[in-house]
Design a protein around this motif. Structure first.
Motif, mmCIF file in Angstrom:
data_model
loop_
_atom_site.group_PDB
_atom_site.id
_atom_site.type_symbol
_atom_site.label_atom_id
_atom_site.label_comp_id
_atom_site.label_asym_id
_atom_site.label_seq_id
_atom_site.Cartn_x
_atom_site.Cartn_y
_atom_site.Cartn_z
ATOM 1 N N ILE A 114 49.034 136.376 26.584
ATOM 2 C CA ILE A 114 48.932 136.804 27.982
ATOM 3 C C ILE A 114 48.673 135.606 28.887
ATOM 4 N N ILE A 132 50.366 145.633 29.904
ATOM 5 C CA ILE A 132 50.560 145.096 28.558
ATOM 6 C C ILE A 132 50.156 146.155 27.531
ATOM 7 N N VAL A 134 48.548 146.458 24.079
ATOM 8 C CA VAL A 134 47.691 145.618 23.252
ATOM 9 C C VAL A 134 47.537 146.247 21.871
ATOM 10 N N ALA A 159 42.046 143.271 26.566
ATOM 11 C CA ALA A 159 42.065 144.139 27.745
ATOM 12 C C ALA A 159 41.158 143.599 28.845
ATOM 13 N N ALA A 162 43.015 140.836 30.506
ATOM 14 C CA ALA A 162 44.064 141.400 31.358
ATOM 15 C C ALA A 162 43.464 141.900 32.670
ATOM 16 N N SER A 169 46.350 147.535 31.036
ATOM 17 C CA SER A 169 46.541 147.425 29.582
ATOM 18 C C SER A 169 46.390 148.780 28.922
ATOM 19 N N VAL A 188 40.393 148.904 28.287
ATOM 20 C CA VAL A 188 41.797 149.313 28.397
ATOM 21 C C VAL A 188 41.959 150.402 29.453
#
Length: 218
Positions: A114, A132, A134, A159, A162, A169, A188
């Motif tokens: 990432i 994304i 994951v 996460a 991100a 995520s 997340v």
């Protein structure tokens, strides 16, 4: 505002054949799925495009975004969002070609991926991933060539990174009711499932169960 809480990736084999996928998707959306990705590595181009058009109609009717897995050409033809893996189309190329209003997702199995992608995007002057995926959280038969499992803690770390970058995520790979609560307690933005819904006797009930677990934690 995209509801990433429950993200379904289709699998025609688990669904009993490609002809069943549209009904499963519709049923899953009724149960609470907020994002759908069409993934079919076995069909021919014409069938994939036809399926994409059909799923887009279903998803559009419910305000649910539809992503196409891997196939930039199909995403462009049908006008859907795109999700790519580390071994698929180059991210910067895909983001350059795909219209700005369409989202682009990326699979991530290590944190450096990432960071490298964001650096490449900055250098090229293109937007980073919208979301994304994951994982895998744990080993799964759905994708036998997947990277080594990250576990819940590994997913949480990526996460979190991100989130710092402003990227949504979702956790993927072996996600089901047995670990949904643990994952919902991480940074997340959602749970991404394949077999937990595609192979369920009732996709609606399976989706509702996962949404219920997510809702109790978040």
């Amino acid at each position: 505002m995209i509801d990433w809480s429950l993200y379904l990736v289709t699998d025609p084999v688990l669904g009993g054949g490609p002809q069943n996928v549209p009904d499963i998707v519709a049923a899953a959306i009724a149960g609470g799925v907020g994002v759908v990705q069409l993934r079919d590595k076995t069909t021919d181009d014409a069938s994939l495009i036809a399926q994409a058009h059909l799923l887009k109609e279903i998803c559009d009717a419910h305000g649910v975004p539809l992503f196409i897995n891997d196939r930039l050409d199909v995403a462009l033809e049908v006008g859907t969002h795109l999700h790519i893996g580390q071994g698929d189309t180059d991210y910067v190329h895909a983001r350059t070609v795909l219209p700005e209003y369409l989202m682009l997702g990326l699979s991530i199995d290590r944190q450096n991926q990432i960071d490298d992608c964001v650096a490449d995007c900055a250098a090229a002057g293109v937007a980073p991933p919208s979301v994304i995926g994951v994982g895998p959280v744990r080993q799964t038969a759905t994708k036998p060539d997947a990277a080594a499992p990250l576990g819940v803690s590994g997913v949480a770390a990526i996460a979190a990174r991100a989130g710092e970058l402003g990227i949504a995520s979702v956790a993927i790979g072996g996600v089901d009711p047995s670990n949904a609560a643990l994952l919902a307690a991480t940074p997340v933005n959602g749970l991404c499932v394949v077999s937990a819904i595609m192979a369920a006797p009732s996709p609606t009930a399976a989706a509702a169960e996962l949404r219920g677990i997510w809702g109790r934690i978040r």
